[in-house]
Structures are given as C-alpha cells and as structure tokens.
Design an enzyme around this catalytic site. Structure first.
Site, PDB file in Angstrom:
ATOM      1  N   HIS A   1       5.218  14.056   4.046  1.00  0.00           N
ATOM      2  CA  HIS A   1       5.728  14.680   5.270  1.00  0.00           C
ATOM      3  C   HIS A   1       4.921  14.318   6.514  1.00  0.00           C
ATOM      4  O   HIS A   1       5.428  14.433   7.615  1.00  0.00           O
ATOM      5  CB  HIS A   1       5.792  16.205   5.094  1.00  0.00           C
ATOM      6  CG  HIS A   1       6.831  16.616   4.098  1.00  0.00           C
ATOM      7  ND1 HIS A   1       8.056  17.096   4.466  1.00  0.00           N
ATOM      8  CD2 HIS A   1       6.846  16.545   2.746  1.00  0.00           C
ATOM      9  CE1 HIS A   1       8.788  17.332   3.375  1.00  0.00           C
ATOM     10  NE2 HIS A   1       8.067  17.001   2.327  1.00  0.00           N
TER      11      HIS A   1
ATOM     12  N   HIS B   1       1.597  17.688   3.257  1.00  0.00           N
ATOM     13  CA  HIS B   1       1.650  16.644   2.228  1.00  0.00           C
ATOM     14  C   HIS B   1       1.938  15.271   2.837  1.00  0.00           C
ATOM     15  O   HIS B   1       2.671  15.160   3.817  1.00  0.00           O
ATOM     16  CB  HIS B   1       2.722  16.976   1.185  1.00  0.00           C
ATOM     17  CG  HIS B   1       2.240  17.931   0.132  1.00  0.00           C
ATOM     18  ND1 HIS B   1       3.094  18.741  -0.574  1.00  0.00           N
ATOM     19  CD2 HIS B   1       0.995  18.194  -0.336  1.00  0.00           C
ATOM     20  CE1 HIS B   1       2.396  19.458  -1.432  1.00  0.00           C
ATOM     21  NE2 HIS B   1       1.125  19.158  -1.305  1.00  0.00           N
TER      22      HIS B   1
ATOM     23  N   GLY C   1       5.799  22.921  -6.956  1.00  0.00           N
ATOM     24  CA  GLY C   1       5.931  23.614  -5.681  1.00  0.00           C
ATOM     25  C   GLY C   1       7.362  23.641  -5.161  1.00  0.00           C
ATOM     26  O   GLY C   1       7.604  24.132  -4.061  1.00  0.00           O
ATOM     27  N   HIS C   2       8.279  23.095  -5.954  1.00  0.00           N
ATOM     28  CA  HIS C   2       9.669  23.011  -5.501  1.00  0.00           C
ATOM     29  C   HIS C   2      10.565  23.939  -6.314  1.00  0.00           C
ATOM     30  O   HIS C   2      10.451  24.010  -7.538  1.00  0.00           O
ATOM     31  CB  HIS C   2      10.183  21.574  -5.629  1.00  0.00           C
ATOM     32  CG  HIS C   2       9.397  20.582  -4.830  1.00  0.00           C
ATOM     33  ND1 HIS C   2       9.700  20.299  -3.518  1.00  0.00           N
ATOM     34  CD2 HIS C   2       8.316  19.834  -5.141  1.00  0.00           C
ATOM     35  CE1 HIS C   2       8.833  19.402  -3.057  1.00  0.00           C
ATOM     36  NE2 HIS C   2       7.988  19.100  -4.029  1.00  0.00           N
TER      37      HIS C   2
ATOM     38  N   ASP D   1      15.817  21.691   0.116  1.00  0.00           N
ATOM     39  CA  ASP D   1      14.981  20.851  -0.763  1.00  0.00           C
ATOM     40  C   ASP D   1      15.599  20.665  -2.153  1.00  0.00           C
ATOM     41  O   ASP D   1      15.761  21.624  -2.896  1.00  0.00           O
ATOM     42  CB  ASP D   1      13.625  21.580  -0.862  1.00  0.00           C
ATOM     43  CG  ASP D   1      12.635  20.942  -1.826  1.00  0.00           C
ATOM     44  OD1 ASP D   1      12.908  19.850  -2.349  1.00  0.00           O
ATOM     45  OD2 ASP D   1      11.565  21.562  -2.030  1.00  0.00           O
TER      46      ASP D   1
ATOM     47  N   ASP E   1       9.776  22.003   2.199  1.00  0.00           N
ATOM     48  CA  ASP E   1       9.579  22.065   0.745  1.00  0.00           C
ATOM     49  C   ASP E   1       9.242  23.505   0.404  1.00  0.00           C
ATOM     50  O   ASP E   1       8.316  24.083   0.980  1.00  0.00           O
ATOM     51  CB  ASP E   1       8.409  21.174   0.316  1.00  0.00           C
ATOM     52  CG  ASP E   1       8.758  19.696   0.365  1.00  0.00           C
ATOM     53  OD1 ASP E   1       9.887  19.358   0.773  1.00  0.00           O
ATOM     54  OD2 ASP E   1       7.896  18.880  -0.005  1.00  0.00           O
TER      55      ASP E   1
ATOM     56  N   ASP F   1       0.827  -1.206   0.000  1.00  0.00           N
ATOM     57  CA  ASP F   1       0.000   0.000   0.000  1.00  0.00           C
ATOM     58  C   ASP F   1       0.860   1.255   0.000  1.00  0.00           C
ATOM     59  O   ASP F   1       0.653   2.165  -0.764  1.00  0.00           O
ATOM     60  CB  ASP F   1      -0.931   0.007   1.211  1.00  0.00           C
ATOM     61  CG  ASP F   1      -1.840  -1.213   1.226  1.00  0.00           C
ATOM     62  OD1 ASP F   1      -2.184  -1.709   0.133  1.00  0.00           O
ATOM     63  OD2 ASP F   1      -2.195  -1.681   2.320  1.00  0.00           O
TER      64      ASP F   1
END
Lengths: 548, 548
Positions: free
Chosen positions: A72, A69, A360-361, A188, A157, A44
């Site tokens: 995290h 997220h 987003g990075h 990051d 991040d 999973d």
C-alpha cells in the site's frame, strides 16, 4: 461524473493503487508495490504504471494511505518523483513512510498530514472521513468518501473480530454509512476463498502463551516487522514469565522504534536488552523477536538456522516460533529453515502445526457482514486476483446485491457514476512497471526472455578474427562458456565444438560474399544443433567475429 | 548384519530409494526422482546418487517398486544404466514402467516380474511379502521383508480409509506382521503435520457428483495422469448423467490405456469419444478428463485457459474442476490458469474452495494406527523432509515407541541391526544428481552460480583487439549485452561504457608488462563499478581481448 480508476490491486495481490476523480479534483488512495513473479528474473519489485497520474498531475489534491504495508505504500517514492501532493495517513503509517522516504535519496520535501479515525477532511470536491479497521498492521483505516455523486466506502485491508482490542473495526461507523446511503462499497477480496470467520488475535495470544510457558530454553519468535500488535503480545507474555526481550533485525528495530515513540508498544525499561547480551542471562529468560519468517536467506533467523549467527547458536531446548503465514512462493525457503532448525535440535512451531498466526484479511462471513452493514447500491470487489474478485462478486450477490450492480472491474478500467448509475468502461490502460536496481520500467519482455534463456543453459561465446585482406584466421576460434557445461566433466564438448567452427570456416571460403555474416549464421545454427544432439541443451550462442 | 541404507527420500519429498542388505544379498526398494528446487536453474529433474549401488553391483538381486509415481520409479532408467537386475512390481506399476522404458532409448532388455498382494518371493537372504496399501495411485503395496535379523515392514506410500473400495490398505496383514513380531517399521512421513484422518475417496466422489450434476455446460476435470481411481469415479458420474467422456493429453491417455488393458478402468464402448468430436454433442453431454492441474504452461488446460486450445474454447457455462493438490512452488502458475478460466466465463472449482481432492498420504491418526497394528521394536520415519521425519519420530514416541528405539536417519546413513539391536552410523555418503538434458551430474554448484548471475542481470561482453606488435587498438571496443539493459530505454549506458573502456586502454600503455591481463582486470572492476553506480545492476562482465 465520478470516476474510480484502479491502477493496481484489481488483478493481483499487491500493487494497490486507486484514483478517485470528480471534475478537477483527484485523490490517490494507496501507492503499493508487488514482489516479482517467478518469471521476472532479477527484478527487485513491481510498481503500478502511474502514467494516468502524470497526465493529470495538476488535479492531484492528495495521497491517502490506508495502512503501512508495502503493498500500500511501497510505490510512494516513485509516485513522489512525478507529483508533489500532500500525503495523509494515521500516525503509525506516516511514521513508517517517513522512515521509508529518509532511506530514499533525492526526494523533494513532502507534506505529511496526520489523520485520525472519525476525523473528516475536505479535498476539493471530496469530503473524506476515516474509519478505524483492524488488520495485521496497527493503525489501519478505511475511508468514507463523500462525493457529489454519492458516498463511496473503501474498506482498506480489514478483518472484523468481536474480541475487544484497542483497534477494533469501527462497525458502527460503517453502519452509519449504511444508514446515510452508500453509493458503492469497495471491499478487500484477499480471503474470499476462506469460509467462516478469522480467529481472534486473543486466541493466537493464548496459543503463544501456552507454547512459551512450556519452553525451558530460549525462545525465538520470527514475524513480520509490521506486526506491532503481535510483538506487544509477545512482550507481555515475556514479561509474565520474567524474560528479557531482544528485538533483532534492521526492519523490525525500525518499526518497533516508531511504534514505541508513538506509544503503540510498551516495553518496561529494564526488560529490553541487546542481542550482544544474550549470553548474560539464563536460557529460560531470553525471548528474541526477529524477522525472517519468509525464509529470507540473509535474515537473522536464516543465519541462526545455518549456524552462522554471531550471537545465537541454536541448540537443544531452544524453541523457534514462526508466527506468520507461509506466503506462496516462499514455502521451500521457509521449509529449509525449519529443517535446519530441527537438525540443530530446536523445537519449531509454525502455522501448519499450530494456530500461531491469523490472517489480517476478512473471511467470507466478515465480508458479508461488511456488505450487510453498509448496504451499498453498488458493490466493487478490490484487492485480489481475478479469481478473488469473481468469488467476492458472487458472495455479494448472495448477500443481496443484484448482479447488475456488482461491478467487476480490472486495473486500468474506469468505473463511472452519474445520474444514470454506475458502469465500467474501457479505460486509461495500465500495466506493471518492473524495478531493477535504478532502472524503472526498462526491464520488459525481451530482456526477461534473454535472462530466462541464459538462466537455463548459459551461453557459449566463440571469438574468431580474420585478416581483413587475406581472409585468413588470425585469432581463434576461442570458445568460452558460462552456465553451460562443467568443464572437468563435459568440457570436451567445447573442444569438439572448435572443430565444428573450423569446418564452417573452411566451408565458407574467403571469396564468398558477406562471408562474416554467413559464418555467423552458420555458427549459430550448427553449434545449436551440435549441442542439442550431444547434450540436449540450448545455450545462447554468441559469435564474436572480427575482421582486423 | 542387516543394513538399511536410504539413498533418497529421507531429507526431501521425492527421490525415494533405499537399499536393504544382508551379507551378499542386496535389494533396492524404489528408484524415484525429484523435481528441481528453485535454485536449480535449467535442471530437468534430480535423481539420487547411486554410487553405493554401483560399488555393490554384484550383490543386487532385485529392484522392488512400491507404486507407479515418479518419485518412486522416475530414476529407474538411470539405475538400469549401471545394473541389470530384475524389477518387481504390481501389474499397473509395471505397465507404467514398461511405457517409461520404451520412451527411453538404448536400454538393454530388463526382466519385469509381476507381484501381487499377499504373495511371497525369495531373493537371497530375504523373503518378501507384498501388502496392499491404498494410495492416490492404484495398485500400491507395502512390503514385509523377512531377514535373518528379523522382520522389516516398509509401508510404501499409504493411507488408511475404512470406506469400502477395491484396494483398501490390508490392515489385517499389517496386524499379522505385528503378531509375528516386527523388528522395524519404516513408515511414510509425508502428512505427519496433518491432524486427524484423511477424508475418504467416497466423500470426494459425492462432492464431484454434486458439482457435476449442477453443471449445465461442458465439464472439464484436470487431475494427475496417475489418478486412475479418481478417473473411474468421474467416468461413473459421467455415465449416470449420460455424458460422453474425452480423455485428452499424452500422459493421461497412456495411463488410461494401461489401466484399461489391465481391467482397472471400465468405460462403456460408445461412451468414449475423441476430442475432435467435442462439438458433435450438446454441452451438457461433454466431460473432458485431462491433466495440467499444476499449471504446466503447455498442458491442454493451460491452452484452454488462454484461448489457444484447438477444439475447446472456454465459454460461459463451462465448469472446470481441478481435482488435485496445489503443490508448493506451483501455486502461482495454477492461480494464473484459474484467473484466466474465470475471465473466459467458466466456473472453476479447486481444492481451496471445495473438497474435491484428498491426499494419498496418511494423516496423524492413520500413522499412529500403523504403528499400533505393527507394534515394531524400532521405528524409522521415511519419506519426508527433516521436519517431517522429526515430527513422525515424536508421534511414534506418543504411540509408545521408546525414544531410544526411534531411529531418525538421513540419506546416506546406515541403519544397522544385529544381536545388540539397531543403530545409525555414518554411512556411504550420498547426494543429489541433477539431470540437465543428457548431462547426468555435471551441473553442480559453480554452474548454478553462473546461471544465477546471468539470470539476474545478464552479461556485458567487450571485444577489443590490439596489434600484437604496436599495441594499437585495431578493433573495438565493441560492447554487446544480453539480459542487462533494454537498448531503447537505457542503451546509452553501453555507449558511455565504451568511454570507460577507452580510458583504461589509454591508462595501461603498450609498454606495461602483462598489459592484456591488466586491461582485462581493470575492465572487469571498472565496468562493474560503473554499472553499479549508474543503474545498480551487476551484469557478468566478459572481456574478449585479442592480440592479432
């Protein structure tokens, strides 16, 4: 001595978790999961090995979450089985965590502490100050950690855009850290392969507005449930064009509810309608916000694309916007949905043909800016596969950090700082724990090897019973297979295999010592050979040989 | 009436195969394979359903191959089982085909006819003229097919760059067709999502030269075995820097041998050495050309990256160049190799961080140029998933083809042309045939479902024997599992499951009618429930219940 111990995220995208320790004070930054690799059949998800934390349970002063997220916070329910420490996070992050913990059963009550940017808290030897960072989920923070050994800056991040928004990265605070003197920057590495700067969310907004204003039919936007700022953008555009908004999907309804309660999302009262009301309004007044942009087969979007969604039947004139990245490994599933949507006559807009998504990075220039602002003595690339960490290390050298002060560590190693400086040493050892159902870590290499073998050519089971005394066959041989051959086409192979078995039984006569074991071994070998010769497949051979 | 029947490639990338038919004349263009989708567990590759060709066997006048890629020639050995028609291809294409057919056993002798650009041949009602096109494999052609209904132009796989090379796309010939009057253009849709033009191979060459000239260690270049022109570029750069060249890997050695024999590759005699001589020369004099750029786990590159290659141990100073695309689905395997190469100290150059690869398929501006040159009456997008075909259809409309004359067909449909014009009608029906070992098409949905179930949670088999007369258990219950639980961690579950089975046996007493069937059903249901409750997994339950 200050120790920084990455337990996950330095060797993969995902699984972010780190320990920071000084004397008897230990804090944990993030507790993330990772989605399974292709070879992890039936798994999973994956969490970091938390053994080190269990061993140092009594020292743990808190768990600090940088943002909401899954990579995290996803391993949090597993971490909380072993330790009971307070959790620190911004309001939105804690909102998502609260929802997550409610869904998990049998967890003892946990203390959730809200934190805010530029706020300071003290945990044992550490003083933590939170720094706003901009990311694809709202309410993210980096952390300035003042330790007896010096100031550590952990970016979380982040990306840096200079177009105004509510949650811009607090470059000034990072600069202040730089002035104060940063011992080590942990930054990051996700997008270190990308040159230049990320484009701003405002540009994405303009593109979205452009597309939505041209559409004369229903608009369906698929994105990640956590993309709260993007959802607000879409609501604003919908409001301008006088459309109703439908938020549809379990996870997105949950995050939007949390965001609304906290005031991060504003929808005018009469503007939001239920999916069951979709037919009560003209097509050009409908905007549906949903998930499924990664091709998840059970999502609302997948159901729409294959014509089995209860309320929304896709038709000519509809516009579907996939406002997110194609995550590697998901491309084929996403492509299938796009193809089906086109087949039903929809117009489909996706990342590859239009700038409707931004990562987003931080890209290279932003990463260098972060180094430039914080001017760290040591640089530690975090959040990435080994290639990302390597490239980020090189980038840091370009940005002026001497190679000897770039510490390229991997999961489970210990980064130490004392009066002689910083160094990496072999560490606590770590690994990835696979979660399959309620099983935590029992799925390992051998089990995956068995699943792999079964997945490729299935199995052939042979049942055969002998009379214990006479050695005569009293049942069988009976042959059953799954996933091996299709019986109407190639089923005769199984009938022929019975002859192979009978020959073996004849060969190994009742008086042969260890007869059953010998028959079993011959059966394995001969059937393997027989099937390889006849059909070039290698099913798992299962002999069930009984003496009764 | 002219019929164009796509049997594959109009609905996927790969599987390209098309029938063109007029009265009693039928030709086949390409016979390609496709690599399996994720859900096709254990499948080796996929070929088109050739039933229509078998039914019209007597009409088949020839098989025309546009170029030597697997997605155009890979299904040939299967086509040749059913029909015996001459094969037409350019010298390099036929060289690869000859090698391929030699590797397949038991094929009757086939006639291979060499064709050349601007050459014409007649097959029944068709006159075929071959047109040079530039692509990522050398010696590709498009085809102008003169039929009683009009001129059909099939581009094959192509791109158009204006930088001089030996095998530039023959734009003038396409223009001549345009002047002559083209009834329908069938054009490659693979890259229709990409704006602008492809960059030229010369630019790639310059980048490669730049990288290779900076390297002070060994250079290893990984690419596709069919990238003959790129291989020549690398040989030329190696020659300039005075390096020896090693070609390593079964498939690449084969294609390079074919290309050398045909004069498409030139290596100075003393420049090529064997991989076993790699240590006889200084590091900066070694260039290895190999395959494995898609992360294939058994390739030389994969073995180098994991330190088990016999002759080449990667070390600091080595430069590894992956000069090819990351094909979707392979990213994780490729990333693993890159990470390992970095870990061993190599410098790694790949598409994401440097322009060292260019696609062989035309971008939007080139696609419009093709339409502009040929000025077709009808436009038929080919080679692509449905989304590519849709976007190419729209592009054609932008380029001036009226929407009513853009025919967006799918596999198995029939595109007809007669005096009333062109149209699509429901057709011959087609599908994808999965090849698994020697099995052709016996793997279908039900078998894949079984493999899927086994791959996720394995199976639990229960063996149990009753005395036929007394109904007393004389053997078992014995429980065996594979791929389900790891016995040292969660094996107690299986012991507990024995109790579940014994309870059922007790419940269903010997005098109950259909006892065995009832026990079998209860066993399936109860064990499923039990395992779902205890560990939340759903293994396949296999009851082997005997009466002896």
């Amino acid at each position: 001595m200050l120790k920084i111990i990455p337990l996950g995220g330095l060797g993969e995208i995902g699984l972010n978790m780190m320990v920071i320790e000084y004397a008897d004070s230990l804090i944990i930054i993030d507790a993330g999961l990772m989605f399974p690799e292709d070879y992890m059949l039936g798994v999973d998800f994956v969490i970091p090995d938390m053994n080190y934390i269990r061993q140092n349970k009594s020292k743990v002063l808190g768990i600090i979450l940088t943002h909401a997220h899954e990579d995290h916070i996803g391993a949090l329910p597993y971490l909380l089985r072993d330790i009971n420490a307070p959790i620190f996070g911004t309001p939105f992050t804690l909102g998502v965590v609260r929802h997550k913990l409610e869904e998990h059963e049998s967890l003892s009550p946990v203390k959730l502490h809200e934190i805010f940017p530029r706020e300071k808290i003290t945990l044992g030897e550490f003083e933590l100050e939170f720094i706003r960072v901009n990311h694809s989920v709202i309410d993210g923070v980096g952390i300035a950690i003042r330790t007896p050994a010096g100031l550590i800056v952990h970016t979380g991040d982040f990306k840096i855009t200079h177009t105004f928004s509510d949650m811009m990265t607090d470059v000034n605070k990072f600069a202040q850290c730089g002035e104060e003197g940063v011992l080590a920057l942990l930054s990051d590495s996700t997008n270190v392969e990308k040159e230049g700067y990320t484009i701003s969310d405002n540009e994405i907004g303009e593109t979205l507005e452009n597309i939505m204003s041209k559409s004369r039919g229903r608009i369906i936007v698929a994105l990640f449930a956590s993309s709260i700022a993007r959802i607000q953008q879409i609501i604003d555009i919908a409001e301008k064009r006088g459309s109703k908004v439908i938020v549809s999907g379990r996870s997105i309804e949950a995050t939007v509810t949390i965001a609304k309660e906290l005031g991060y999302i504003h929808i005018p009262d009469d503007m939001e309608i239920d999916i069951r009301q979709v037919s009560n309004f003209p097509d050009d007044r409908i905007v549906v916000i949903t998930t499924g942009s990664q091709g998840e087969p059970m999502s609302a979007l997948a159901r729409m694309s294959s014509g089995i969604h209860k309320q929304v039947k896709i038709r000519e004139g509809d516009t579907v916007i996939l406002s997110s990245k194609f995550i590697p490994g998901n491309e084929k599933a996403i492509a299938k949905i796009i193809n089906n949507l086109y087949r039903r006559g929809a117009d489909v807009i996706y990342e590859k043909i239009s700038a409707i998504h931004v990562s987003g990075h931080a890209f290279q220039e932003e990463l260098k800016l972060m180094i430039h602002l914080t001017k760290p003595e040591y640089f530690i690339p975090i959040h990435g596969e080994y290639r990302h960490l390597t490239l980020h290390a090189r980038l840091a050298e370009q940005a002026g950090i001497p190679a000897s002060r770039v510490l390229l560590a991997e999961n489970g190693q210990i980064i130490e700082f004392d009066e002689d400086g910083g160094r990496i040493r072999e560490g606590v050892g770590t690994g990835r724990i696979m979660i399959d159902g309620k099983g935590i870590g029992d799925v390992g290499k051998s089990l995956l090897r068995e699943r792999r073998a079964l997945s490729e050519d299935g199995f052939v089971a042979v049942t055969l019973a002998f009379d214990e005394e006479t050695g005569i066959v009293v049942y069988g041989p009976e042959i059953v297979s799954r996933g091996f051959v299709f019986e109407t086409e190639t089923g005769h192979l199984l009938e022929d295999a019975i002859c192979v078995v009978l020959e073996i039984v004849e060969d190994v006569e009742p008086d042969v010592p260890n007869r059953i074991r010998k028959i079993r071994e011959r059966l394995q070998a001969d059937l393997r050979k027989y099937f390889n010769f006849t059909i070039k497949r290698r099913p798992v051979i299962l002999p069930f040989i009984l003496e009764v």
